[in-house]
Design an enzyme around this catalytic site. Structure first.
Site, PDB file in Angstrom:
ATOM      1  N   GLU A   1     -15.101 -41.880 -15.908  1.00 45.40           N
ATOM      2  CA  GLU A   1     -15.841 -40.896 -15.110  1.00 45.40           C
ATOM      3  C   GLU A   1     -15.176 -40.711 -13.763  1.00 45.40           C
ATOM      4  OE1 GLU A   1     -19.106 -43.418 -15.642  1.00 45.40           O
ATOM      5  OE2 GLU A   1     -20.424 -41.805 -16.361  1.00 45.40           O
TER       6      GLU A   1
ATOM      7  N   ASP B   1     -13.044 -15.173 -18.810  1.00 48.20           N
ATOM      8  CA  ASP B   1     -13.258 -16.123 -19.901  1.00 48.20           C
ATOM      9  C   ASP B   1     -12.310 -15.737 -21.034  1.00 48.20           C
ATOM     10  OD1 ASP B   1     -14.148 -17.861 -21.816  1.00 48.20           O
ATOM     11  OD2 ASP B   1     -16.004 -16.766 -22.240  1.00 48.20           O
TER      12      ASP B   1
ATOM     13  N   THR C   1     -10.328 -22.151 -23.964  1.00 46.53           N
ATOM     14  CA  THR C   1     -10.411 -23.256 -24.924  1.00 46.53           C
ATOM     15  C   THR C   1      -8.989 -23.713 -25.220  1.00 46.53           C
ATOM     16  OG1 THR C   1     -10.174 -21.996 -26.965  1.00 46.53           O
ATOM     17  CG2 THR C   1     -12.414 -22.188 -26.059  1.00 46.53           C
TER      18      THR C   1
ATOM     19  N   LYS D   1      -7.919 -22.650 -29.758  1.00 47.90           N
ATOM     20  CA  LYS D   1      -7.707 -21.338 -30.378  1.00 47.90           C
ATOM     21  C   LYS D   1      -6.215 -21.006 -30.295  1.00 47.90           C
ATOM     22  CE  LYS D   1     -12.527 -20.004 -29.600  1.00 47.90           C
ATOM     23  NZ  LYS D   1     -13.484 -19.109 -28.900  1.00 47.90           N
TER      24      LYS D   1
ATOM     25  N   ARG E   1      -9.806 -29.552 -29.992  1.00 47.32           N
ATOM     26  CA  ARG E   1     -11.009 -28.819 -29.597  1.00 47.32           C
ATOM     27  C   ARG E   1     -11.341 -29.200 -28.165  1.00 47.32           C
ATOM     28  NH1 ARG E   1     -12.433 -26.566 -33.859  1.00 47.32           N
ATOM     29  NH2 ARG E   1     -13.840 -25.293 -32.653  1.00 47.32           N
TER      30      ARG E   1
ATOM     31  N   TYR F   1     -13.902 -45.476 -20.627  1.00 46.81           N
ATOM     32  CA  TYR F   1     -14.794 -44.727 -19.734  1.00 46.81           C
ATOM     33  C   TYR F   1     -14.038 -44.414 -18.455  1.00 46.81           C
ATOM     34  CZ  TYR F   1     -19.585 -43.609 -20.830  1.00 46.81           C
ATOM     35  OH  TYR F   1     -20.695 -42.981 -21.296  1.00 46.81           O
TER      36      TYR F   1
END
Ligand SMILES: *Cc1c(COP(=O)(O)O)cnc(C)c1O
Length: 420
Positions: free
Chosen positions: A64, A208, A234, A237, A243, A62
């Protein structure tokens, strides 16, 4: 095995022994990928190094917050992974600031909107029917529900963006954000023209470039980074990584973007994915990646020329990127029917609306094809010409499916996915 020997990551034999059901799925998936041609425009085949980082112990931490400012202790190695990813992203893309935590392309855009907009603000973006993404104003997404979205389109004659229309709409509606970038637009986008319009209208410019970021990083097409205030992308791609998503921005916007990713729209970052992004950025910084990006574009052009030569019209007359849209009305076959026939022949591609499509969105008159996977597999011009004629045969002559499938197997045998 020595029980004091630590376990660092993927262990397929161990998985197969413990859970044969899931191990079988992975084996079958590799067989599926190896048994056909993957022309789905947004898919790629990542390296074993990327997959190793993904399947690693960093999954468990974790973290954060951001490097040096985490909520929990014990984040030294997580910080290390994220700093490497951010430094590489900044170098690769030539950006002032990079946030590598977005879980996906969509959450990257959500964060960009959250940093720049309030609910009810006006956004100007490319219409979905003309290649825009659902996050560019669909009522099915937060974008169309929370913002007042005005759409621009492509011209009927050229099927390319009408910059005069974009300017007129921008000056009339005074959007806070202008979005450029698309999910099904095969041509270069004139980012300098968008910058000039955004400046004239007093709007932020958001690019984008989910699909094309890898081509930009590899120098195959001009980059949006020098022009846009915020760039979303992304990593799976054309960047050929895990991903996930990312956001680039100017130093001025960096604190707002970082807060919009965490804590506004996300919780703990996927540190194993961040590490895998670092690996992918490292791969993209190598000279071989420039060759890859250029080949993906060359291959798309050759594929489209082959399709056009056999009577399947490319939307806008061709492509400048790794993807193309094909108008099937001349062949008298719908997009969904062409998709089905090609899938039976081992060729995976997607049905897609073409601009001003007379068919319903669930049927469509077109297909979208891309060359990211086949190029990763080392295919070139000769293979593209053959694939074009195989697509045409599968679409026009359903009786020839078996012979097409046989040729597909030939191509995938000489250029396998995930070679040893
Ligand atoms: C693929 C894509 C996205 C979404 O990416 P996900 O990782 O699937 O959320 C957003 N915008 C554009 C233009 C895309 O092509």
């Amino acid at each position: 095995m020595d029980s004091s020997e630590p376990f660092y990551g993927p262990d397929f034999a161990g998985l197969a022994a413990q859970d044969p059901d899931v191990a079988r799925v992975l084996l079958d998936e590799v067989a599926r990928l190896r048994g056909g041609l993957q022309l789905i425009a947004g898919e790629n085949l990542s390296s074993s190094a990327v997959l190793a980082a993904l399947g690693s112990v960093l999954n468990d931490k974790y973290a954060e917050g951001y490097p040096g400012h985490r909520y929990y202790r014990g984040c030294e190695e997580a910080d290390h992974a994220e700093r490497i990813a951010v430094e590489r992203a900044k170098r690769l893309f030539g950006a002032d600031h990079a946030n590598v935590q977005p879980y996906s392309g969509i959450t990257a855009i959500l964060a960009a909107y959250a940093a720049l907009l309030q609910p009810g603000d006006t956004v100007l973006a490319l219409a979905l029917e003309h290649g825009g993404h659902i996050t560019h104003g669909s009522k099915a997404s937060f974008s169309g529900r929370w913002f007042d979205v005005v759409s621009y389109g492509v011209r009927r004659d050229t099927e390319t963006i009408d910059y005069d229309e974009v300017r007129d709409l921008a000056l009339r509606h005074r959007p806070r954000v202008i979005v450029c970038g698309a999910t099904a637009y095969p041509r270069l986008i004139d980012f300098a023209a968008f910058r000039a319009i955004a400046d004239e209208a007093g709007a932020w410019l958001l690019a984008d470039v989910a699909h094309e970021m890898g081509l930009m990083a590899g120098g195959a097409i001009p980059s949006a980074v020098p022009y846009a205030d915020v760039v979303t992308f992304t990593t799976h791609k054309s960047l050929r990584g895990p991903r996930g998503g990312g956001v680039l921005c100017t130093d001025e916007l960096a604190p707002g973007i970082d807060r919009a990713v965490f804590p506004f729209s996300q919780g703990g970052p996927l540190m194993h994915v961040v590490a895998a992004k670092a690996v992918a950025f490292g791969e993209a910084l190598r000279p071989e990646f420039r060759v890859y990006a250029a080949s993906a574009v060359d291959n798309a052009r050759t594929l489209v020329e082959g399709l056009a030569a056999e009577g399947l019209r490319p939307v806008s007359g061709g492509t400048d990127t790794h993807l193309a849209l094909v108008d099937l009305r001349g062949a008298g076959v719908s997009g969904t029917e062409a998709e089905r026939r090609c899938a039976e022949a081992g060729i995976l591609l997607g049905h897609n609306a073409i601009p001003y499509d007379p068919a319903p969105a669930t049927v469509t008159s077109g297909i979208r094809v891309g060359t990211l996977c086949t190029t990763t597999q080392g295919m070139g011009a000769a293979e593209m010409r053959e694939i074009a004629s195989l697509i045409v045969r599968a679409i026009r002559h359903p009786g020839a499916i078996t012979s097409v499938l046989e040729r597909v197997k030939g191509l995938t045998a000489t250029h396998p996915a995930y070679p040893r």
